[in-house]
Design a protein around this motif. Structure first.
Motif, PDB file in Angstrom:
ATOM      1  N   ASP A  76       0.851  -1.170   0.000  1.00 29.88           N
ATOM      2  CA  ASP A  76       0.000   0.000   0.000  1.00 29.88           C
ATOM      3  C   ASP A  76       0.901   1.239   0.000  1.00 29.88           C
ATOM      4  O   ASP A  76       1.892   1.287   0.746  1.00 29.88           O
ATOM      5  N   PRO A  77       0.606   2.246  -0.825  1.00 33.16           N
ATOM      6  CA  PRO A  77       1.479   3.432  -0.907  1.00 33.16           C
ATOM      7  C   PRO A  77       1.686   4.123   0.435  1.00 33.16           C
ATOM      8  O   PRO A  77       2.752   4.699   0.676  1.00 33.16           O
ATOM      9  N   ARG A  78       0.697   4.073   1.304  1.00 31.54           N
ATOM     10  CA  ARG A  78       0.837   4.721   2.612  1.00 31.54           C
ATOM     11  C   ARG A  78       1.851   3.976   3.481  1.00 31.54           C
ATOM     12  O   ARG A  78       2.651   4.600   4.196  1.00 31.54           O
ATOM     13  N   ALA A  79       1.838   2.650   3.421  1.00 28.67           N
ATOM     14  CA  ALA A  79       2.837   1.872   4.147  1.00 28.67           C
ATOM     15  C   ALA A  79       4.223   2.100   3.565  1.00 28.67           C
ATOM     16  O   ALA A  79       5.209   2.262   4.302  1.00 28.67           O
ATOM     17  N   GLU A  80       4.301   2.126   2.253  1.00 29.34           N
ATOM     18  CA  GLU A  80       5.581   2.361   1.587  1.00 29.34           C
ATOM     19  C   GLU A  80       6.174   3.705   2.000  1.00 29.34           C
ATOM     20  O   GLU A  80       7.370   3.808   2.283  1.00 29.34           O
ATOM     21  N   GLN A  81       5.341   4.726   2.054  1.00 30.91           N
ATOM     22  CA  GLN A  81       5.819   6.059   2.417  1.00 30.91           C
ATOM     23  C   GLN A  81       6.357   6.081   3.849  1.00 30.91           C
ATOM     24  O   GLN A  81       7.406   6.686   4.119  1.00 30.91           O
ATOM     25  N   LYS A  82       5.685   5.405   4.762  1.00 28.86           N
ATOM     26  CA  LYS A  82       6.147   5.366   6.154  1.00 28.86           C
ATOM     27  C   LYS A  82       7.448   4.589   6.285  1.00 28.86           C
ATOM     28  O   LYS A  82       8.324   4.945   7.085  1.00 28.86           O
ATOM     29  N   HIS A 145       0.471  -5.131   6.548  1.00 25.59           N
ATOM     30  CA  HIS A 145       0.377  -3.845   7.250  1.00 25.59           C
ATOM     31  C   HIS A 145       1.693  -3.575   7.974  1.00 25.59           C
ATOM     32  O   HIS A 145       2.241  -4.470   8.621  1.00 25.59           O
ATOM     33  N   SER A 223      -6.281   0.881   9.836  1.00 23.87           N
ATOM     34  CA  SER A 223      -6.086   1.527   8.533  1.00 23.87           C
ATOM     35  C   SER A 223      -4.617   1.859   8.316  1.00 23.87           C
ATOM     36  O   SER A 223      -3.873   2.132   9.273  1.00 23.87           O
ATOM     37  N   HIS A 224      -4.198   1.869   7.059  1.00 28.06           N
ATOM     38  CA  HIS A 224      -2.841   2.301   6.720  1.00 28.06           C
ATOM     39  C   HIS A 224      -2.625   3.781   7.033  1.00 28.06           C
ATOM     40  O   HIS A 224      -1.484   4.251   7.041  1.00 28.06           O
ATOM     41  N   ASP A 225      -3.705   4.503   7.274  1.00 32.85           N
ATOM     42  CA  ASP A 225      -3.583   5.928   7.607  1.00 32.85           C
ATOM     43  C   ASP A 225      -3.152   6.152   9.053  1.00 32.85           C
ATOM     44  O   ASP A 225      -2.719   7.253   9.404  1.00 32.85           O
TER      45      ASP A 225
END
Length: 243
Positions: A76-82, A145, A223-225
């Motif tokens: 997920d792009p949000r996980a990748e960014q973190k 996750h 959530s990935h958020d």
């Protein structure tokens, strides 16, 4: 949480140089099919030098081959960014390799393949990933996750920069026997309820901390958020930041 952080960041061990931490990844498998979530843990052999007899999640160091493995679906792009925060030379490839390392280590220690079985084999580098190719299983990073990160405090005999991932038990595509037993790294696997787990087995401080974080994230929607906690020591100060 304060007492747990104190246990996690006890004084440096005399005689050990301040080595840089090695990238590592671990995976918490979740079973949420029942009334309360269960997590998979393994007990390490008593004669091992590192964490003998302790209950742990499958995991270990990132291998160069992890960058070369074909994934069936991306993070997920949000996980990748973190995963790319507070990292030297951050890249999507490194973020993906971290998640793949968790999947590979889970297979090596438990015999569980996480991913999707297809009609053809994925392109895989030599070594443990060849087992995925032989089984036609593509590791699926979209099911993973990223829930926590922790760097071993300074002046320890072994130091790791560990990323903690989770995946649902439904992501298991295949299993082979013989990976767990008296002569293996893990001598047994157990599914334990997330609620009250510390009353059942002895946990390392960071393990208990991450399980508390996981429980909180599950209750907040998983959530990935959601922010990802990051534990480390700055100077002599215990720090809990968020990615």
């Amino acid at each position: 949480m304060t007492d747990l952080l104190q246990r996690f960041t006890t004084d440096a061990q005399p005689g050990h140089p301040n080595r840089p931490p090695r990238d590592a990844a671990t995976l918490i498998l979740l079973d949420r099919s029942g009334p309360q979530p269960l997590v998979l843990m393994g007990k390490r052999r008593h004669d091992l030098v590192f964490m003998p007899g302790k209950f742990v999640f499958p995991g270990g160091r990132v291998d160069p081959a992890d960058r070369k493995m074909t994934a069936g679906a991306p993070l997920d792009p949000r996980a990748e960014q973190k995963l790319m925060q507070h990292v030297k030379r951050p890249s999507a490839g490194k973020a993906q390799a971290l998640a793949l390392a968790a999947i590979r280590e889970t297979f090596e220690e438990t015999g569980l393949f996480l991913g999707e079985k297809r009609d053809s084999a994925p392109k895989a580098p030599p070594g443990p990933w060849q087992a995925f190719a032989e089984a036609n299983i593509y590791p699926d990073l979209s099911t993973v996750h990223f829930i926590a990160r922790a760097i071993t405090p300074p002046r320890r005999s072994r130091r790791y920069d560990t990323r903690f991932f989770t995946a649902d038990v439904s992501a298991i595509a295949h299993k082979i026997e013989g990976k767990v037993g008296p002569d293996s790294e893990l001598v047994e696997l157990v599914w334990l309820p997330l609620d009250g787990i510390k009353e059942r087995i002895e946990l390392l401080a960071i393990t208990e901390i991450v399980l508390l974080d996981l429980d909180k994230q599950l209750k907040e929607g998983f959530s990935h958020d959601l922010p990802v906690p990051f534990y480390r020591v700055k100077g002599k100060t215990r720090v809990r930041e968020f990615l």
